[in-house]
Design a protein around this motif. Structure first.
Motif, PDB file in Angstrom:
ATOM      1  N   THR A  13     -42.364 -33.900  48.501  1.00 32.08           N
ATOM      2  CA  THR A  13     -41.405 -34.509  49.511  1.00 32.08           C
ATOM      3  C   THR A  13     -41.841 -33.994  50.962  1.00 32.08           C
ATOM      4  O   THR A  13     -42.320 -32.924  51.169  1.00 32.08           O
ATOM      5  N   ASN A  14     -41.523 -34.429  52.030  1.00 33.08           N
ATOM      6  CA  ASN A  14     -41.621 -34.051  53.364  1.00 33.08           C
ATOM      7  C   ASN A  14     -40.347 -33.747  53.961  1.00 33.08           C
ATOM      8  O   ASN A  14     -40.135 -33.444  55.091  1.00 33.08           O
ATOM      9  N   ASP A  15     -39.203 -34.045  53.263  1.00 35.50           N
ATOM     10  CA  ASP A  15     -38.028 -33.860  53.710  1.00 35.50           C
ATOM     11  C   ASP A  15     -37.055 -33.663  52.710  1.00 35.50           C
ATOM     12  O   ASP A  15     -36.322 -34.576  51.922  1.00 35.50           O
ATOM     13  N   LEU A  16     -36.452 -32.144  52.348  1.00 41.55           N
ATOM     14  CA  LEU A  16     -35.672 -31.884  51.169  1.00 41.55           C
ATOM     15  C   LEU A  16     -34.158 -32.340  51.570  1.00 41.55           C
ATOM     16  O   LEU A  16     -33.837 -32.745  50.557  1.00 41.55           O
ATOM     17  N   ASP A  17     -33.920 -32.271  52.639  1.00 41.32           N
ATOM     18  CA  ASP A  17     -32.540 -32.699  52.902  1.00 41.32           C
ATOM     19  C   ASP A  17     -32.391 -34.178  52.615  1.00 41.32           C
ATOM     20  O   ASP A  17     -31.325 -34.616  51.824  1.00 41.32           O
ATOM     21  N   ALA A  18     -33.270 -35.016  53.003  1.00 34.50           N
ATOM     22  CA  ALA A  18     -33.095 -36.511  52.826  1.00 34.50           C
ATOM     23  C   ALA A  18     -33.221 -36.646  51.303  1.00 34.50           C
ATOM     24  O   ALA A  18     -32.532 -37.653  50.704  1.00 34.50           O
ATOM     25  N   VAL A  31     -28.444 -32.445  41.386  1.00 36.80           N
ATOM     26  CA  VAL A  31     -29.605 -31.913  42.037  1.00 36.80           C
ATOM     27  C   VAL A  31     -29.204 -30.209  42.570  1.00 36.80           C
ATOM     28  O   VAL A  31     -27.882 -30.050  42.882  1.00 36.80           O
ATOM     29  N   THR A  32     -30.239 -29.390  42.353  1.00 36.28           N
ATOM     30  CA  THR A  32     -29.974 -28.063  42.504  1.00 36.28           C
ATOM     31  C   THR A  32     -30.899 -27.772  43.612  1.00 36.28           C
ATOM     32  O   THR A  32     -32.094 -27.992  43.696  1.00 36.28           O
ATOM     33  N   ALA A  33     -30.582 -27.079  44.800  1.00 34.20           N
ATOM     34  CA  ALA A  33     -31.536 -26.639  45.654  1.00 34.20           C
ATOM     35  C   ALA A  33     -31.948 -25.146  45.239  1.00 34.20           C
ATOM     36  O   ALA A  33     -31.023 -24.498  44.833  1.00 34.20           O
ATOM     37  N   LEU A  34     -33.111 -25.069  45.304  1.00 32.62           N
ATOM     38  CA  LEU A  34     -33.846 -23.517  44.838  1.00 32.62           C
ATOM     39  C   LEU A  34     -33.887 -22.835  45.944  1.00 32.62           C
ATOM     40  O   LEU A  34     -33.700 -23.103  47.112  1.00 32.62           O
ATOM     41  N   ALA A  38     -37.471 -23.396  48.575  1.00 31.93           N
ATOM     42  CA  ALA A  38     -38.753 -23.472  47.841  1.00 31.93           C
ATOM     43  C   ALA A  38     -38.748 -24.987  46.998  1.00 31.93           C
ATOM     44  O   ALA A  38     -39.647 -25.408  46.804  1.00 31.93           O
ATOM     45  N   GLY A  39     -37.510 -25.652  46.979  1.00 34.12           N
ATOM     46  CA  GLY A  39     -37.578 -27.022  46.695  1.00 34.12           C
ATOM     47  C   GLY A  39     -36.345 -27.542  46.043  1.00 34.12           C
ATOM     48  O   GLY A  39     -35.238 -26.766  46.485  1.00 34.12           O
ATOM     49  N   LEU A  40     -36.395 -28.411  45.084  1.00 30.10           N
ATOM     50  CA  LEU A  40     -35.063 -28.863  44.558  1.00 30.10           C
ATOM     51  C   LEU A  40     -35.490 -29.037  43.173  1.00 30.10           C
ATOM     52  O   LEU A  40     -36.605 -29.301  42.653  1.00 30.10           O
ATOM     53  N   VAL A  50     -36.850 -31.942  36.892  1.00 32.30           N
ATOM     54  CA  VAL A  50     -37.989 -32.395  37.980  1.00 32.30           C
ATOM     55  C   VAL A  50     -37.879 -31.499  39.067  1.00 32.30           C
ATOM     56  O   VAL A  50     -36.991 -31.358  39.673  1.00 32.30           O
ATOM     57  N   PHE A  51     -39.077 -30.887  39.295  1.00 29.55           N
ATOM     58  CA  PHE A  51     -39.444 -30.055  40.577  1.00 29.55           C
ATOM     59  C   PHE A  51     -39.926 -30.781  41.706  1.00 29.55           C
ATOM     60  O   PHE A  51     -40.946 -31.438  41.632  1.00 29.55           O
ATOM     61  N   VAL A  52     -39.110 -30.811  42.747  1.00 28.96           N
ATOM     62  CA  VAL A  52     -39.410 -31.480  44.004  1.00 28.96           C
ATOM     63  C   VAL A  52     -39.738 -30.334  44.831  1.00 28.96           C
ATOM     64  O   VAL A  52     -38.779 -29.725  45.263  1.00 28.96           O
ATOM     65  N   TYR A  53     -40.824 -30.329  45.512  1.00 30.89           N
ATOM     66  CA  TYR A  53     -41.304 -29.319  46.375  1.00 30.89           C
ATOM     67  C   TYR A  53     -41.520 -29.840  47.604  1.00 30.89           C
ATOM     68  O   TYR A  53     -42.128 -30.987  48.038  1.00 30.89           O
TER      69      TYR A  53
END
Length: 134
Positions: A13-18, A31-34, A38-40, A50-53
């Protein structure tokens, strides 16, 4: 032979907050903020994460990054539409006025939308997706 302990699906993703707000507030996922940006981790029922970076030069996937198996696609489409989610339409699929494909994946229904980073996420219900993947 490779011994695999676990599969960890990932996407960028290009925007972790959104992205966090969308998956947590709009879809209702845990959802857990790493640490250290590092990601979510999207924590799905059944134990899958699922890892979102973050990726500065992120390009949205041009394919479905994941299907969320739900109890009733119609109900979820209605709920998400009420929250402002727009469902995608694709050539080659007969979709109803809600954007739902009837009889998708061996008898269930399916629909697609994009997340804030433009990644395509699918919904699916029915026995077909379960039979397909076990």
């Amino acid at each position: 032979m490779v011994t695999v302990r676990r599969v960890v699906p990932t996407f960028s993703t290009n925007d972790l907050d959104a992205t966090r707000a969308f998956y947590e507030d709009t879809l209702g996922l845990r959802v857990t903020a790493l640490p250290e940006g590092a990601g979510l981790a999207l924590n799905l029922d059944g134990g899958t994460s699922v890892f979102v970076y973050p990726k500065e030069n992120h390009q949205p996937a041009t394919f479905t990054i994941m299907h969320l198996e739900v109890e009733d696609v119609d109900q979820v489409v209605d709920e998400l539409t009420a929250k402002g989610v727009t469902f995608e339409r694709y050539e080659g699929f007969e979709q109803d006025e809600k954007g739902i494909v009837r009889g998708f994946m061996e008898g269930g229904d399916g629909a697609w939308f994009t997340d804030p980073a433009g990644n395509i996420v699918g919904l699916a219900d029915g026995d077909g997706i379960r039979d397909l993947l076990g």
